[in-house]
Scaffold this motif. Structure first.
Motif, PDB file in Angstrom:
ATOM      1  N   MET A  20     -32.846 -42.206 -23.209  1.00  0.00           N
ATOM      2  CA  MET A  20     -32.980 -41.255 -22.106  1.00  0.00           C
ATOM      3  C   MET A  20     -32.706 -39.843 -22.624  1.00  0.00           C
ATOM      4  O   MET A  20     -31.656 -39.589 -23.220  1.00  0.00           O
ATOM      5  N   LEU A  21     -33.640 -38.926 -22.404  1.00  0.00           N
ATOM      6  CA  LEU A  21     -33.516 -37.589 -22.978  1.00  0.00           C
ATOM      7  C   LEU A  21     -32.658 -36.661 -22.141  1.00  0.00           C
ATOM      8  O   LEU A  21     -32.143 -35.663 -22.637  1.00  0.00           O
ATOM      9  N   SER A  22     -32.510 -36.940 -20.858  1.00  0.00           N
ATOM     10  CA  SER A  22     -31.561 -36.205 -20.020  1.00  0.00           C
ATOM     11  C   SER A  22     -31.022 -37.166 -18.971  1.00  0.00           C
ATOM     12  O   SER A  22     -31.589 -38.234 -18.751  1.00  0.00           O
ATOM     13  N   ILE A  23     -29.929 -36.784 -18.337  1.00  0.00           N
ATOM     14  CA  ILE A  23     -29.297 -37.673 -17.370  1.00  0.00           C
ATOM     15  C   ILE A  23     -29.229 -37.019 -15.986  1.00  0.00           C
ATOM     16  O   ILE A  23     -29.328 -35.803 -15.854  1.00  0.00           O
ATOM     17  N   LYS A  24     -29.055 -37.850 -14.989  1.00  0.00           N
ATOM     18  CA  LYS A  24     -28.737 -37.360 -13.649  1.00  0.00           C
ATOM     19  C   LYS A  24     -27.278 -36.925 -13.678  1.00  0.00           C
ATOM     20  O   LYS A  24     -26.386 -37.724 -13.952  1.00  0.00           O
ATOM     21  N   THR A  25     -27.017 -35.661 -13.408  1.00  0.00           N
ATOM     22  CA  THR A  25     -25.661 -35.136 -13.515  1.00  0.00           C
ATOM     23  C   THR A  25     -24.927 -35.199 -12.174  1.00  0.00           C
ATOM     24  O   THR A  25     -25.550 -35.178 -11.118  1.00  0.00           O
ATOM     25  N   PRO A  26     -23.592 -35.255 -12.209  1.00  0.00           N
ATOM     26  CA  PRO A  26     -22.827 -35.281 -10.963  1.00  0.00           C
ATOM     27  C   PRO A  26     -23.011 -34.007 -10.135  1.00  0.00           C
ATOM     28  O   PRO A  26     -23.189 -32.914 -10.682  1.00  0.00           O
ATOM     29  N   LEU A  27     -22.962 -34.177  -8.841  1.00  0.00           N
ATOM     30  CA  LEU A  27     -22.898 -33.066  -7.897  1.00  0.00           C
ATOM     31  C   LEU A  27     -21.572 -33.214  -7.179  1.00  0.00           C
ATOM     32  O   LEU A  27     -21.364 -34.181  -6.449  1.00  0.00           O
ATOM     33  N   ILE A  28     -20.669 -32.274  -7.416  1.00  0.00           N
ATOM     34  CA  ILE A  28     -19.334 -32.411  -6.841  1.00  0.00           C
ATOM     35  C   ILE A  28     -18.990 -31.194  -5.998  1.00  0.00           C
ATOM     36  O   ILE A  28     -19.429 -30.080  -6.280  1.00  0.00           O
ATOM     37  N   ARG A  69     -32.469 -30.810 -20.024  1.00  0.00           N
ATOM     38  CA  ARG A  69     -33.549 -31.162 -19.097  1.00  0.00           C
ATOM     39  C   ARG A  69     -34.854 -30.485 -19.510  1.00  0.00           C
ATOM     40  O   ARG A  69     -35.900 -31.136 -19.628  1.00  0.00           O
ATOM     41  N   SER A  70     -34.793 -29.179 -19.680  1.00  0.00           N
ATOM     42  CA  SER A  70     -36.017 -28.411 -19.927  1.00  0.00           C
ATOM     43  C   SER A  70     -36.604 -28.708 -21.303  1.00  0.00           C
ATOM     44  O   SER A  70     -37.791 -29.029 -21.435  1.00  0.00           O
TER      45      SER A  70
END
Length: 302
Positions: free
Chosen positions: A1-9, A38-39
């Motif tokens: 996976m080249l990028s991850i879903k990041t936390p939203l806090i 991501r980009s």
């Protein structure tokens, strides 16, 4: 996976301080420690599918690390040219990923000129901020925010070359949120978007200076300037010291280390530079930064 879903806090500290609801999109937690994953990851994947045999990039640090990480994941050799202002730590991290690191020139402009001269027909140049593929790669960041049930009333982010701004605007437009204000933050020594907005035309700074070296583009990409003329984008300029102070406060409050380029954005919240309504949902892009350490930050704290 080249990028991850990041936390939203939700930041209770910043919410209480600004009397609104402050949400942090934690891009500092990407594998290469910034939103650039991501980009850059998205663009590299597309060029890899088209047959790229080597990636060549120029970078103040974060983009180069993202290219190096992505190249290693895809099995593609990488060469990154950085200016002398790029932190030694960032250079080491890029090399650690297996990329060739070349240091050239006093600013990104000189580094970029050398990178361009190295290209062969088998290479693909990965621009650190001026490529529509980069902006497309950032759109999922906003998708994730909306999917989490947060519909922002405003966004606060840092601007260097303008890829983050470009991608966030594209993501907001996708969800019918193109009308909301975006607060685009730069430091005094790197404020190329601010200069263009004041001039009413796309201008280049004579020089860039200060500690937020990953924001140090003498000229934002054309798309970022165009967006500033078309959308509700408010320029904010802060001092180096304000950025450093915010980094240190953020480390205490949220146990996450970010560089001054990201601290610039956070300083707008810590110093209450914007008046929000109690009901406002404010999205803050914690863009990250790899070439920083607590010791370095403390040394910058004048």
């Amino acid at each position: 996976m080249l990028s991850i879903k990041t936390p939203l806090i939700q930041s209770l500290v910043l919410s209480q301080l600004n009397q609104c609801q402050v949400w942090l999109k934690m891009e500092a937690l990407q594998a290469s420690a910034s939103f650039k994953q991501r980009s850059i990851g998205y663009a590299c994947q597309k060029y890899f599918e088209q047959g790229a045999q080597r990636f060549v990039s120029s970078s103040g640090g974060n983009a180069g690390l993202a290219v190096a990480y992505t190249g290693r994941q895809l099995g593609v050799p990488v060469t990154v040219v950085v200016p002398e202002t790029t932190a030694q730590r960032a250079q080491e991290l890029i090399a650690q990923q297996g990329a060739e690191v070349i240091v050239q020139g006093a600013s990104w402009v000189e580094a970029n000129a050398l990178a361009q001269s190295l290209l062969t027909p088998d290479d693909v140049f990965i621009h650190p901020f001026d490529d529509p593929l980069l902006w497309d790669g950032i759109i999922p960041m906003i998708d994730e925010v909306i999917a989490a049930g947060v519909v922002p009333d405003a966004v606060v982010l840092s601007v260097g070359g303008g890829s983050l701004l470009s991608g966030v605007v594209a993501g907001l437009n996708k969800h019918g949120l193109g009308h909301i204000p975006i607060y685009a933050v730069e430091t005094h020594g790197t404020a190329s978007l601010n200069a263009s907005i004041i001039a009413g035309q796309h201008v280049e700074l004579d020089r860039v200076s200060g500690i937020a070296t990953t924001l140090a583009a003498k000229k934002v990409c054309q798309n970022a300037f165009d967006l500033s003329q078309q959308f509700d984008i408010h320029s904010q300029v802060v001092s180096d010291q304000a950025a450093v102070n915010a980094c240190l406060k953020f480390a205490d409050d949220h146990r996450i280390l970010v560089e001054p380029a990201c601290g610039a954005t956070l300083s707008v919240l810590y110093d209450q530079k914007i008046q929000f309504k109690l009901t406002d949902q404010v999205l803050v892009i914690v863009c990250g930064g790899a070439g920083i350490s607590l010791k370095t930050l403390q040394g910058l704290n004048g």
